[in-house]
Write an enzyme that holds these catalytic residues in place. Sequence first.
Site, PDB file in Angstrom:
ATOM      1  N   ASP A  72      10.490  10.337   3.404  1.00  0.00           N
ATOM      2  CA  ASP A  72      10.415  10.780   2.009  1.00  0.00           C
ATOM      3  C   ASP A  72      11.786  11.156   1.447  1.00  0.00           C
ATOM      4  O   ASP A  72      11.972  12.245   0.891  1.00  0.00           O
ATOM      5  CB  ASP A  72       9.464  11.976   1.876  1.00  0.00           C
ATOM      6  CG  ASP A  72       8.125  11.721   2.555  1.00  0.00           C
ATOM      7  OD1 ASP A  72       7.612  10.601   2.443  1.00  0.00           O
ATOM      8  OD2 ASP A  72       7.600  12.650   3.199  1.00  0.00           O
ATOM      9  N   GLU A 125       2.092   8.344  -6.137  1.00  0.00           N
ATOM     10  CA  GLU A 125       2.619   9.598  -5.608  1.00  0.00           C
ATOM     11  C   GLU A 125       4.137   9.537  -5.582  1.00  0.00           C
ATOM     12  O   GLU A 125       4.749   8.609  -6.109  1.00  0.00           O
ATOM     13  CB  GLU A 125       2.072   9.839  -4.189  1.00  0.00           C
ATOM     14  CG  GLU A 125       2.423   8.746  -3.204  1.00  0.00           C
ATOM     15  CD  GLU A 125       1.801   8.935  -1.827  1.00  0.00           C
ATOM     16  OE1 GLU A 125       1.049   9.906  -1.645  1.00  0.00           O
ATOM     17  OE2 GLU A 125       2.074   8.119  -0.936  1.00  0.00           O
TER      18      GLU A 125
END
Length: 528
Positions: A20, A188
């Site tokens: 991420d 997301e």
Amino acid sequence: MTTTPPGRYLNPVLDADWPDPDVIRDGDIYVMVVSSFNRAPGLPVLTSPDLVNWAVASHALAAVPPVDHFTLPRHGDGVWAPAIRRHGDDLVIVYPDPDHGIFTTRATSAAGPWSEPTLLLAGSGLIDPCPLWDDDGRAYLVHGWAASRAGVKNQLTVVEVAPDLSRPIGRPRTVIDGDALPGYTTLEGPKFYKRDGWYWIFAPAGGVSTGWQSVFRSRDVFGPYSGRIVLAQGDTPINGAHQGAWVDTADGADWFLHFQDRGAYGRVVHLQPMAWDDDGWPVLGESGPDGVGRPVLEHETPVPGTVQAGHGPDGSDDFTAAGLGPQWHWQANPAPHWAHPDGSGSLALAAVPADRGDLRRLGNVLGQVLPGQPLTATTSLSLPDGVPGTRAGLVVLGQAYCWLGLEHTDDGVTVAAGRLLDGVTEERVHRSDLPGPATIEIRLTSDGTGTADLAYRLPDGADWVRAVGGFEVRPGRWIGAELGLFAVAPVGTDDGTRARFGPVTLSMHAATYAAQVRANASTTGVIA
């Protein structure tokens, strides 16, 4: 060891679990922050002079809050996808804990020290936040939703917040509803930017290992937003092309870093060239026949002449420093007595009493990310004391694991190897008696395609004995597998017994790795 000529790089630039990623340029360096889940210290902060070669500069969290809650391993919980920005004199990290809310921490430089985290938004299921300070000084936060906590997902929400990120000051609004977009699932990981009067939200959708990268823009921070897919796997071997960050260079060039889910090796980081088309939309990677970008495997470096030294920070540690190296982390918030790094060239780990024979449930496994490259890792181990049942070793740790080390029995110390696959009970797969207390050398061989071997020998030039062969490496919960060191004793014993590990050396087989990557690329045309 380099795998490309000067001025060229080979993806992934970080071939291990650095999940991420968010990246900014801060002066003349690039700063990256990644998620860390339950591991402590948490929130690794990496720096690079060239977007290709990265080193760990600090950890923004010495311990995962709430500190007492994370004294036990809580796999998959904790620190999810963060964002980093420079605002005034501070670097600011905004990160979510899906069970507690969205937090901020600050430092003046990537090296830290970082402030104690403060709560910005309380709530369950708030994930993937990213702040934006507008031209008028007002501040906004975009975030996603975790259905496992909130019952909602596939939506992106924007809320105005105080410029110091101390509190929300406006009403949250859903600005992009993935359920209203044909084919969109699991929207997301948003990142928030402003360019040429447009508000931009970069966000992946379609799933971690199967999805794509989209970009949305609007003239108003609260929308309406229009969007398009700008990066997808296409006919390349790079699946997912998941969330990441747009970053510019000092000379005005644009680049995009994103992760790819490599299963056992976690979320590895790729670097893509980025340009803008005539309509003002970004083009990521190389344009495909459908106009959607395709990830490249090899490309010219952002900084001309850059030599790619490897595909991630070096995990080797000679234990001559007074503390643990920045590559190491625990599976839970540690107790001070777990490790004794005294700078002597070896590391003493306390054999912590535990009733958990399952190593996945131990906080005191000292781990680091397992590279996705073919490698050989070696260390040495002695365990001179201990009651029967005391053991220590090297472990390949994920949702399944295998280990090799030393164990005390009623008859003395033995070489032992254990494995836990799909059940809850560990099985011994090797045992070999020793004539007395001894030091053994341990070797891990990982092929970079998902299997590993463990072998040992006595330090007298004897041949290596393979104790575990063909182990199928498996990821952890939202993370890749780890290489770890551990020591544990039966419940009811004191914690004065120590295992001593010699230097840990990781040797990458760069030529083999480069050949594997280029073999994948030879049929795709993704070397630019």
